[in-house]
Design a protein around this motif. Structure first.
Motif, PDB file in Angstrom:
ATOM      1  N   THR A 414     -14.806   1.463  -9.978  1.00  0.00           N
ATOM      2  CA  THR A 414     -14.082   1.923 -11.161  1.00  0.00           C
ATOM      3  C   THR A 414     -13.843   0.763 -12.124  1.00  0.00           C
ATOM      4  OG1 THR A 414     -11.945   1.658 -10.021  1.00  0.00           O
ATOM      5  CG2 THR A 414     -12.948   3.838  -9.967  1.00  0.00           C
ATOM      6  N   ALA A 415     -13.657  -0.430 -11.586  1.00  0.00           N
ATOM      7  CA  ALA A 415     -13.526  -1.609 -12.449  1.00  0.00           C
ATOM      8  C   ALA A 415     -14.833  -1.854 -13.201  1.00  0.00           C
ATOM      9  CB  ALA A 415     -13.152  -2.830 -11.621  1.00  0.00           C
ATOM     10  N   ALA A 416     -15.967  -1.696 -12.522  1.00  0.00           N
ATOM     11  CA  ALA A 416     -17.257  -1.888 -13.170  1.00  0.00           C
ATOM     12  C   ALA A 416     -17.496  -0.834 -14.252  1.00  0.00           C
ATOM     13  CB  ALA A 416     -18.378  -1.837 -12.128  1.00  0.00           C
ATOM     14  N   ASP A 417     -17.087   0.396 -13.976  1.00  0.00           N
ATOM     15  CA  ASP A 417     -17.216   1.454 -14.986  1.00  0.00           C
ATOM     16  C   ASP A 417     -16.445   1.087 -16.249  1.00  0.00           C
ATOM     17  OD1 ASP A 417     -18.771   2.978 -13.281  1.00  0.00           O
ATOM     18  OD2 ASP A 417     -17.098   4.224 -12.596  1.00  0.00           O
ATOM     19  N   GLU A 418     -15.232   0.586 -16.061  1.00  0.00           N
ATOM     20  CA  GLU A 418     -14.400   0.225 -17.209  1.00  0.00           C
ATOM     21  C   GLU A 418     -14.965  -0.986 -17.946  1.00  0.00           C
ATOM     22  OE1 GLU A 418      -9.907   0.446 -17.278  1.00  0.00           O
ATOM     23  OE2 GLU A 418     -10.161  -1.719 -17.593  1.00  0.00           O
ATOM     24  N   ALA A 419     -15.445  -1.977 -17.183  1.00  0.00           N
ATOM     25  CA  ALA A 419     -16.045  -3.154 -17.813  1.00  0.00           C
ATOM     26  C   ALA A 419     -17.228  -2.747 -18.680  1.00  0.00           C
ATOM     27  CB  ALA A 419     -16.491  -4.151 -16.747  1.00  0.00           C
ATOM     28  N   ALA A 420     -18.026  -1.806 -18.200  1.00  0.00           N
ATOM     29  CA  ALA A 420     -19.203  -1.378 -18.945  1.00  0.00           C
ATOM     30  C   ALA A 420     -18.828  -0.655 -20.234  1.00  0.00           C
ATOM     31  CB  ALA A 420     -20.079  -0.483 -18.060  1.00  0.00           C
ATOM     32  N   VAL A 421     -17.943   0.319 -20.141  1.00  0.00           N
ATOM     33  CA  VAL A 421     -17.590   1.101 -21.334  1.00  0.00           C
ATOM     34  C   VAL A 421     -16.794   0.272 -22.334  1.00  0.00           C
ATOM     35  CG1 VAL A 421     -15.354   2.066 -20.616  1.00  0.00           C
ATOM     36  CG2 VAL A 421     -16.920   3.439 -22.040  1.00  0.00           C
ATOM     37  N   SER A 422     -16.240  -0.841 -21.872  1.00  0.00           N
ATOM     38  CA  SER A 422     -15.502  -1.727 -22.800  1.00  0.00           C
ATOM     39  C   SER A 422     -16.411  -2.228 -23.908  1.00  0.00           C
ATOM     40  CB  SER A 422     -14.906  -2.909 -22.033  1.00  0.00           C
ATOM     41  OG  SER A 422     -15.905  -3.863 -21.672  1.00  0.00           O
ATOM     42  N   ARG A 423     -17.720  -2.283 -23.648  1.00  0.00           N
ATOM     43  CA  ARG A 423     -18.659  -2.780 -24.649  1.00  0.00           C
ATOM     44  C   ARG A 423     -18.846  -1.771 -25.792  1.00  0.00           C
ATOM     45  NH1 ARG A 423     -17.097  -7.007 -23.013  1.00  0.00           N
ATOM     46  NH2 ARG A 423     -18.812  -8.415 -23.444  1.00  0.00           N
ATOM     47  N   LEU A 424     -18.683  -0.485 -25.489  1.00  0.00           N
ATOM     48  CA  LEU A 424     -18.680   0.524 -26.544  1.00  0.00           C
ATOM     49  C   LEU A 424     -17.391   0.398 -27.351  1.00  0.00           C
ATOM     50  CD1 LEU A 424     -19.826   3.087 -27.936  1.00  0.00           C
ATOM     51  CD2 LEU A 424     -18.606   4.426 -26.202  1.00  0.00           C
ATOM     52  N   TYR A 425     -16.260   0.310 -26.650  1.00  0.00           N
ATOM     53  CA  TYR A 425     -14.972   0.173 -27.337  1.00  0.00           C
ATOM     54  C   TYR A 425     -14.932  -1.099 -28.188  1.00  0.00           C
ATOM     55  CZ  TYR A 425     -13.534   3.633 -23.812  1.00  0.00           C
ATOM     56  OH  TYR A 425     -13.442   4.742 -23.013  1.00  0.00           O
ATOM     57  N   GLY A 426     -15.606  -2.125 -27.722  1.00  0.00           N
ATOM     58  CA  GLY A 426     -15.627  -3.378 -28.469  1.00  0.00           C
ATOM     59  C   GLY A 426     -16.564  -3.357 -29.659  1.00  0.00           C
ATOM     60  N   GLY A 427     -17.422  -2.334 -29.741  1.00  0.00           N
ATOM     61  CA  GLY A 427     -18.312  -2.200 -30.881  1.00  0.00           C
ATOM     62  C   GLY A 427     -19.538  -3.087 -30.828  1.00  0.00           C
ATOM     63  N   ILE A 428     -19.905  -3.559 -29.633  1.00  0.00           N
ATOM     64  CA  ILE A 428     -21.014  -4.511 -29.549  1.00  0.00           C
ATOM     65  C   ILE A 428     -22.240  -3.937 -28.839  1.00  0.00           C
ATOM     66  CG2 ILE A 428     -19.493  -6.509 -29.673  1.00  0.00           C
ATOM     67  CD1 ILE A 428     -19.684  -6.819 -26.672  1.00  0.00           C
ATOM     68  N   HIS A 429     -22.166  -2.675 -28.370  1.00  0.00           N
ATOM     69  CA  HIS A 429     -23.313  -2.066 -27.690  1.00  0.00           C
ATOM     70  C   HIS A 429     -23.408  -0.576 -28.003  1.00  0.00           C
ATOM     71  CE1 HIS A 429     -25.069  -5.165 -25.178  1.00  0.00           C
ATOM     72  NE2 HIS A 429     -23.869  -5.583 -24.835  1.00  0.00           N
ATOM     73  N   TYR A 430     -24.611  -0.052 -27.818  1.00  0.00           N
ATOM     74  CA  TYR A 430     -24.844   1.389 -27.861  1.00  0.00           C
ATOM     75  C   TYR A 430     -24.637   1.947 -26.449  1.00  0.00           C
ATOM     76  CZ  TYR A 430     -27.639  -0.456 -31.769  1.00  0.00           C
ATOM     77  OH  TYR A 430     -28.076  -1.139 -32.872  1.00  0.00           O
ATOM     78  N   ARG A 431     -24.529   3.250 -26.384  1.00  0.00           N
ATOM     79  CA  ARG A 431     -24.264   3.920 -25.111  1.00  0.00           C
ATOM     80  C   ARG A 431     -25.363   3.657 -24.074  1.00  0.00           C
ATOM     81  NH1 ARG A 431     -19.874   6.337 -22.793  1.00  0.00           N
ATOM     82  NH2 ARG A 431     -19.354   7.263 -24.817  1.00  0.00           N
ATOM     83  N   ALA A 432     -26.618   3.683 -24.482  1.00  0.00           N
ATOM     84  CA  ALA A 432     -27.717   3.517 -23.527  1.00  0.00           C
ATOM     85  C   ALA A 432     -27.663   2.170 -22.836  1.00  0.00           C
ATOM     86  CB  ALA A 432     -29.061   3.695 -24.229  1.00  0.00           C
ATOM     87  N   ALA A 433     -27.327   1.113 -23.587  1.00  0.00           N
ATOM     88  CA  ALA A 433     -27.256  -0.231 -23.007  1.00  0.00           C
ATOM     89  C   ALA A 433     -26.182  -0.307 -21.940  1.00  0.00           C
ATOM     90  CB  ALA A 433     -26.977  -1.260 -24.102  1.00  0.00           C
ATOM     91  N   ILE A 434     -25.141   0.472 -22.107  1.00  0.00           N
ATOM     92  CA  ILE A 434     -24.028   0.481 -21.166  1.00  0.00           C
ATOM     93  C   ILE A 434     -24.385   1.261 -19.908  1.00  0.00           C
ATOM     94  CG2 ILE A 434     -21.669   1.343 -20.841  1.00  0.00           C
ATOM     95  CD1 ILE A 434     -21.390   0.876 -23.976  1.00  0.00           C
ATOM     96  N   ASP A 435     -24.811   2.507 -20.102  1.00  0.00           N
ATOM     97  CA  ASP A 435     -25.099   3.379 -18.956  1.00  0.00           C
ATOM     98  C   ASP A 435     -26.303   2.890 -18.151  1.00  0.00           C
ATOM     99  OD1 ASP A 435     -22.983   4.903 -19.814  1.00  0.00           O
ATOM    100  OD2 ASP A 435     -24.221   6.476 -20.732  1.00  0.00           O
ATOM    101  N   LEU A 436     -27.381   2.556 -18.844  1.00  0.00           N
ATOM    102  CA  LEU A 436     -28.579   2.113 -18.141  1.00  0.00           C
ATOM    103  C   LEU A 436     -28.419   0.680 -17.620  1.00  0.00           C
ATOM    104  CD1 LEU A 436     -31.314   3.676 -20.443  1.00  0.00           C
ATOM    105  CD2 LEU A 436     -30.399   4.553 -18.285  1.00  0.00           C
ATOM    106  N   GLY A 437     -27.589  -0.111 -18.299  1.00  0.00           N
ATOM    107  CA  GLY A 437     -27.295  -1.454 -17.794  1.00  0.00           C
ATOM    108  C   GLY A 437     -26.506  -1.406 -16.504  1.00  0.00           C
ATOM    109  N   LEU A 438     -25.545  -0.489 -16.434  1.00  0.00           N
ATOM    110  CA  LEU A 438     -24.758  -0.330 -15.214  1.00  0.00           C
ATOM    111  C   LEU A 438     -25.658   0.132 -14.068  1.00  0.00           C
ATOM    112  CD1 LEU A 438     -21.775  -0.578 -14.343  1.00  0.00           C
ATOM    113  CD2 LEU A 438     -21.499   1.843 -14.894  1.00  0.00           C
ATOM    114  N   GLU A 439     -26.563   1.040 -14.372  1.00  0.00           N
ATOM    115  CA  GLU A 439     -27.519   1.518 -13.363  1.00  0.00           C
ATOM    116  C   GLU A 439     -28.425   0.377 -12.895  1.00  0.00           C
ATOM    117  OE1 GLU A 439     -31.425   4.269 -13.734  1.00  0.00           O
ATOM    118  OE2 GLU A 439     -29.544   5.247 -14.321  1.00  0.00           O
TER     119      GLU A 439
END
Length: 460
Positions: A414-439
């Motif tokens: 759950t910490a990793a999930d939050e760390a990943a989505v933080s990049r969307l909230y921070g405005g520095i990544h698109y959704r695909a980079a977050i979801d596929l990066g986590l994978e």
């Protein structure tokens, strides 16, 4: 010798010769006690040494990939020392690419393996940072205190620690890092609208464009975990890529409207982990130094070790396994970053949607896809779950020194999930980079767990 015997001996002494004999006896007793004294080293001493390296890395401002390398080798050095004594753990020689067996300890020497492990960690770490003097002052203070307790044991332990450190330094010198220092800078192609361009406020060159050339520790190659391709670049309003761009833009507007009390704002700031954030006010420019994504997960490793009261050997094991995964995750991620060379949201939003829009976080100076924090968090969470178990709840105080409050998590995942989505909230990544990066990171972490055998009779 007990007190009665001491008294009888003293009573039998006469005159000056007696005084001399008495002083000699006291000196002899003191020397015997010193030779038999044990230098007590605990897991907290190891945490402190890791923290010291982190402190120096923050001071020296190392990029996230380079910082991961600095954590990796010292931990491996300490771990290889521990393997010489603690038969629960197995050597990494023959498992990590190019690593041969470290020197065997001399059984006739009075080696304290915990001391030797710390010596190896410090000496390898000192090799990898800039401010060597800061480590040397810290090292010398430890050495003097250990020498005062038992000089003979300290000398034997130090000698062995230095032997292992030299072996690891010889090994790391062949990982292509030195060669990448001489390779050309990243070439910016402004003629391709999809290609990455330097971003405000400093418009820095792309960091570590040749990191894929670094020898990985355990994965087969830098490209082994190449992620699925991101949506095709398109600024057509109904294109998946443009929809992701618009999502980043709108989320940023929403968060800034809500202000600092926004949960999403707090998540973005907590996981920022940008080692160098520059602020410009008129002609004044100043920088804020912080830890990297890898350092944050090393901090979580420390939290887990302390919560479970892991002993010295398990603490070294946990740090080592985690740092191997983090280091290889950066190699894997950077391989994709400079293959896809995807432009950052900030650039496109300013060009095509809103020229005044700014992300919540400062955009780091390298291509967008995939998200480095997502990849690293995914890999680290899998390895830490393997070590400490699933549903491992913890309070993350890693960012407290940087003025941010504690956040609580139900598990590493759950910490990793939050760390990943933080990049969307921070405005520095698109959704695909977050979801596929986590994978991508989780697949790499699972590979590390499956392939790396660090404990005997382990069932990974």
């Amino acid at each position: 010798m007990n007190l009665i015997n001491k008294y009888d001996t003293i009573s039998s002494l006469r005159g000056g010769r007696g005084v001399f004999a008495f002083l000699f006896l006291i000196l002899l007793l003191s020397c015997c006690q010193k030779e038999n004294a044990t230098i007590e080293i605990t897991q907290n001493d190891y945490h402190n040494v890791v923290d010291k390296i982190t402190e120096v890395m923050v001071h020296d401002i190392f990029s996230p990939p380079v910082a991961s390398r600095i954590y990796n080798y010292p931990n491996i050095a300490a771990y290889e020392v521990i393997c010489q004594q603690n038969k629960t753990y197995t050597t990494l020689s023959g498992q990590l690419h190019g690593l041969t067996p470290v020197p065997v300890a001399d059984s006739t020497q009075n080696i304290n393996y915990h001391v030797a492990a710390l010596v190896a960690y410090i000496e390898v770490g000192k090799e990898l940072i800039f401010s060597e003097d800061r480590i040397e002052v810290y090292r010398d203070s430890l050495y003097n205190s250990w020498k005062e307790i038992n000089e003979s044991s300290f000398n034997d332990s130090k000698d062995y620690g230095l032997q292992v450190a030299q072996h690891i330094k010889d090994w790391l010198s062949a990982d292509n890092y030195a060669q990448t220092r001489t390779m050309p800078k990243f070439s910016v192609n402004t003629g391709d609208p999809a290609r990455w361009q330097p971003t405000p406020p400093d418009y820095m060159d792309g960091i570590e464009p040749h990191w894929r050339e670094i020898r990985p520790s355990i994965i087969d190659s830098a490209s082994q975990f190449t992620p699925s391709k991101h949506p095709d670049f398109s600024l057509e309003k109904d294109a998946p890529f443009y929809k992701e761009l618009l999502e980043t833009y709108e989320v940023g507007l929403e968060i800034k409207k809500e202000g600092d009390t926004s949960e999403k704002m707090q998540i973005a700031q907590f996981w920022d982990c940008n080692p160098y954030v520059s602020t410009h006010k008129g002609h004044l420019m100043f920088a804020t130094k912080k830890i990297t994504p890898g350092a944050h997960w090393i901090g979580i490793c420390k939290i887990a070790c302390r919560k479970t009261e892991a002993d010295f050997a398990k603490t070294v094991y946990a740090y080592t396994k985690t740092s191997i995964a983090i280091a290889d995750a950066f190699i894997s991620c950077w391989d994709e970053k400079y293959r896809s060379n995807l432009i950052r949201p900030e650039t496109l939003i300013n060009q095509h949607i809103d020229e005044n829009w700014e992300p919540v976080l400062q955009t780091p100076p390298f291509p967008e896809y995939t998200s480095g924090h997502s990849v690293v968090s995914g890999a680290a969470s899998i390895v830490l779950t393997n070590i400490f178990g699933d549903n491992f709840a913890f309070n993350d105080d890693t960012e407290v020194p940087y003025g941010l409050p504690i956040r609580s998590f139900r598990s590493f995942n759950t910490a990793a999930d939050e760390a990943a989505v933080s990049r969307l909230y921070g405005g520095i990544h698109y959704r695909a980079a977050i979801d596929l990066g986590l994978e991508q990171g989780r697949e790499l972490g699972s590979f590390v767990v499956k392939k790396l055998q660090m404990t005997k009779n382990s069932n990974n």
